[in-house]
Scaffold this motif. Sequence first.
Motif, PDB file in Angstrom:
ATOM      1  N   ASP A   1       0.843  -1.200   0.000  1.00  0.00           N
ATOM      2  CA  ASP A   1       0.000   0.000   0.000  1.00  0.00           C
ATOM      3  C   ASP A   1       0.877   1.248   0.000  1.00  0.00           C
ATOM      4  OD1 ASP A   1      -2.765   0.735  -0.090  1.00  0.00           O
ATOM      5  OD2 ASP A   1      -2.519   1.619   1.902  1.00  0.00           O
ATOM      6  N   ALA A   2       1.933   1.247   0.841  1.00  0.00           N
ATOM      7  CA  ALA A   2       2.861   2.383   0.852  1.00  0.00           C
ATOM      8  C   ALA A   2       3.603   2.489  -0.466  1.00  0.00           C
ATOM      9  CB  ALA A   2       3.856   2.225   2.005  1.00  0.00           C
ATOM     10  N   ALA A   3       3.921   1.339  -1.076  1.00  0.00           N
ATOM     11  CA  ALA A   3       4.612   1.356  -2.368  1.00  0.00           C
ATOM     12  C   ALA A   3       3.735   2.004  -3.433  1.00  0.00           C
ATOM     13  CB  ALA A   3       4.991  -0.067  -2.778  1.00  0.00           C
ATOM     14  N   ILE A   4       2.439   1.709  -3.402  1.00  0.00           N
ATOM     15  CA  ILE A   4       1.526   2.336  -4.365  1.00  0.00           C
ATOM     16  C   ILE A   4       1.413   3.832  -4.094  1.00  0.00           C
ATOM     17  CG2 ILE A   4      -0.883   2.441  -5.147  1.00  0.00           C
ATOM     18  CD1 ILE A   4      -0.992  -0.613  -4.803  1.00  0.00           C
ATOM     19  N   ASP A   5       1.427   4.215  -2.820  1.00  0.00           N
ATOM     20  CA  ASP A   5       1.447   5.658  -2.495  1.00  0.00           C
ATOM     21  C   ASP A   5       2.630   6.341  -3.179  1.00  0.00           C
ATOM     22  OD1 ASP A   5      -0.791   5.572  -0.871  1.00  0.00           O
ATOM     23  OD2 ASP A   5       0.363   5.322   0.988  1.00  0.00           O
ATOM     24  N   GLU A   6       3.784   5.689  -3.138  1.00  0.00           N
ATOM     25  CA  GLU A   6       4.977   6.270  -3.753  1.00  0.00           C
ATOM     26  C   GLU A   6       4.840   6.297  -5.282  1.00  0.00           C
ATOM     27  OE1 GLU A   6       7.296   7.784  -2.092  1.00  0.00           O
ATOM     28  OE2 GLU A   6       6.535   7.193  -0.125  1.00  0.00           O
ATOM     29  N   CYS A   7       4.198   5.286  -5.846  1.00  0.00           N
ATOM     30  CA  CYS A   7       3.935   5.298  -7.299  1.00  0.00           C
ATOM     31  C   CYS A   7       3.091   6.512  -7.680  1.00  0.00           C
ATOM     32  CB  CYS A   7       3.215   4.019  -7.718  1.00  0.00           C
ATOM     33  SG  CYS A   7       4.250   2.551  -7.821  1.00  0.00           S
ATOM     34  N   LEU A   8       2.090   6.798  -6.860  1.00  0.00           N
ATOM     35  CA  LEU A   8       1.218   7.949  -7.136  1.00  0.00           C
ATOM     36  C   LEU A   8       2.002   9.255  -7.044  1.00  0.00           C
ATOM     37  CD1 LEU A   8      -1.952   6.777  -5.190  1.00  0.00           C
ATOM     38  CD2 LEU A   8      -1.687   6.901  -7.670  1.00  0.00           C
ATOM     39  N   LEU A   9       2.863   9.356  -6.046  1.00  0.00           N
ATOM     40  CA  LEU A   9       3.714  10.543  -5.954  1.00  0.00           C
ATOM     41  C   LEU A   9       4.591  10.682  -7.196  1.00  0.00           C
ATOM     42  CD1 LEU A   9       4.840  10.306  -2.219  1.00  0.00           C
ATOM     43  CD2 LEU A   9       3.363  12.068  -3.207  1.00  0.00           C
ATOM     44  N   THR A  10       5.109   9.549  -7.667  1.00  0.00           N
ATOM     45  CA  THR A  10       5.999   9.574  -8.833  1.00  0.00           C
ATOM     46  C   THR A  10       5.269  10.056 -10.076  1.00  0.00           C
ATOM     47  OG1 THR A  10       7.351   7.774  -7.946  1.00  0.00           O
ATOM     48  CG2 THR A  10       7.488   8.183 -10.308  1.00  0.00           C
ATOM     49  N   VAL A  11       4.082   9.499 -10.355  1.00  0.00           N
ATOM     50  CA  VAL A  11       3.381   9.881 -11.588  1.00  0.00           C
ATOM     51  C   VAL A  11       2.870  11.310 -11.519  1.00  0.00           C
ATOM     52  CG1 VAL A  11       2.791   7.493 -12.142  1.00  0.00           C
ATOM     53  CG2 VAL A  11       1.145   8.892 -10.868  1.00  0.00           C
ATOM     54  N   ASN A  12       2.581  11.791 -10.323  1.00  0.00           N
ATOM     55  CA  ASN A  12       2.160  13.188 -10.218  1.00  0.00           C
ATOM     56  C   ASN A  12       3.323  14.146 -10.451  1.00  0.00           C
ATOM     57  OD1 ASN A  12      -0.653  13.154  -9.761  1.00  0.00           O
ATOM     58  ND2 ASN A  12      -0.334  12.427  -7.674  1.00  0.00           N
ATOM     59  N   GLN A  13       4.535  13.688 -10.134  1.00  0.00           N
ATOM     60  CA  GLN A  13       5.725  14.498 -10.407  1.00  0.00           C
ATOM     61  C   GLN A  13       6.151  14.380 -11.867  1.00  0.00           C
ATOM     62  OE1 GLN A  13       6.125  16.709  -7.621  1.00  0.00           O
ATOM     63  NE2 GLN A  13       8.287  16.337  -7.981  1.00  0.00           N
ATOM     64  N   HIS A  14       5.996  13.187 -12.435  1.00  0.00           N
ATOM     65  CA  HIS A  14       6.460  12.911 -13.798  1.00  0.00           C
ATOM     66  C   HIS A  14       5.383  12.113 -14.525  1.00  0.00           C
ATOM     67  CE1 HIS A  14      10.393  14.122 -12.267  1.00  0.00           C
ATOM     68  NE2 HIS A  14      10.255  13.233 -11.299  1.00  0.00           N
ATOM     69  N   SER A  15       4.566  12.778 -15.332  1.00  0.00           N
ATOM     70  CA  SER A  15       3.451  12.086 -15.995  1.00  0.00           C
ATOM     71  C   SER A  15       3.937  10.961 -16.907  1.00  0.00           C
ATOM     72  CB  SER A  15       2.613  13.087 -16.795  1.00  0.00           C
ATOM     73  OG  SER A  15       3.412  13.738 -17.787  1.00  0.00           O
ATOM     74  N   GLY A  16       5.170  11.080 -17.397  1.00  0.00           N
ATOM     75  CA  GLY A  16       5.701  10.035 -18.270  1.00  0.00           C
ATOM     76  C   GLY A  16       6.084   8.772 -17.526  1.00  0.00           C
TER      77      GLY A  16
END
Length: 404
Positions: A96-111
């Motif tokens: 769940d925390a890993a997915i949170d970090e994925c969301l942070l990543t895509v919001n910073q870098h849409s690519g």
Amino acid sequence: ERRLAEHPEDTQAKMELGRAHAKLGDHELAHELWMEVLGSRKADVGSYTDIGFLEIRHRMFEQALETLMMGRAAFRSKALFSQELTQVYTALGDYDAAIDECLLTVNQHSGAVSWATNFIELMLEEGASRGDVLARMAGIARDQDATVSELGLAGSVFLALDDPERALAAFLRADEVSGREGTELLGYAEILIDDGRREQARDAYLMVVERHHGTSNAARAGTAAAGLLAEAGDPVGAVAELRSVAEVFDGLSWGAQALFEAARVELDVLGDAEAALATTAELRGRFGDRAQRMNAELTMIEVDAFTKQRRFDEAHERASDLARGEVPRDIQESALFAKGFTSFLVHDYAKATEEFRELVKTDAAGALVNDAIRLMLVIANAQDAGDEEPVRLLAEAHAARLAG
């Protein structure tokens, strides 16, 4: 250790000693040394990155988590190190925390949506619950505050987990939220194509046409949808759709491109050289300067069409003019090959050999060089044997094949 005894503030020695302890499995001591290094310097992102990477490499995931979270706090950036932390939380089983970090990543870098999707698939391989992941994605898709990137990630994960209906719903919401006139649906179509779902990709393209009529994305989507229709075995329908795009975008570059693609389908798929020549003439007449910008590509279609119609002299003349001009390398190569090939087809083998040699000299690594050399060898062998009849028969067979 001897170096540190003499120079206790030597950070490089501490780094090296930490590496040694990490290799020996003494993770706590390695981490302690590296924390001393961080404490002795003015904070910088690179230092936290380097040490976090070392700890991940040595599978010191709990220590890496501490290091990276310290760095995030030091620089007051909630998305800093999100990709590294995705890896750490996955290794620790905190999906769940890993997915949170994925969301942070895509919001910073849409690519990074593709990267995040792949990582979530890795989580599933490592033991994450498929049901939990689907529930998390469904929550994102329902969230009225979800960003375009988050919706794109949810859609991509749904598709990866073979849930195309919810994937489409997520991408449709992303399309509504973004205000980018179909960009998200174009991306969805491309994912479908990569996944081998070409019929669904065509449907996605047609949604762009319907939802964003008259925009450049609609033109791009309409052209791509027609291409998929041709691949699916309906080239006549594809030409009709391409002509429809050309009508909507009459006088514009997207309309010119659609008509160009129609000519290519007419020639390459339908084998109708006459229709292709009529379309290129129409394109030149209707689109003026925009047609002129694609003059080299249009001329190559005409060269191929003339060759198909056995109008070899006209094909050779057009190819020669093109080869002398300032054109992209791939088109120049095609034009040079066409010169030699049309000479070969009219049995002027000396001229063909000379023109094929010109192609080889121009770009010895070109894609058509091997074909040119093979024909040169066939001609040379026949001349050495004093019998050109096999070469003549080969030329006639090529001409017949081209004519259908």
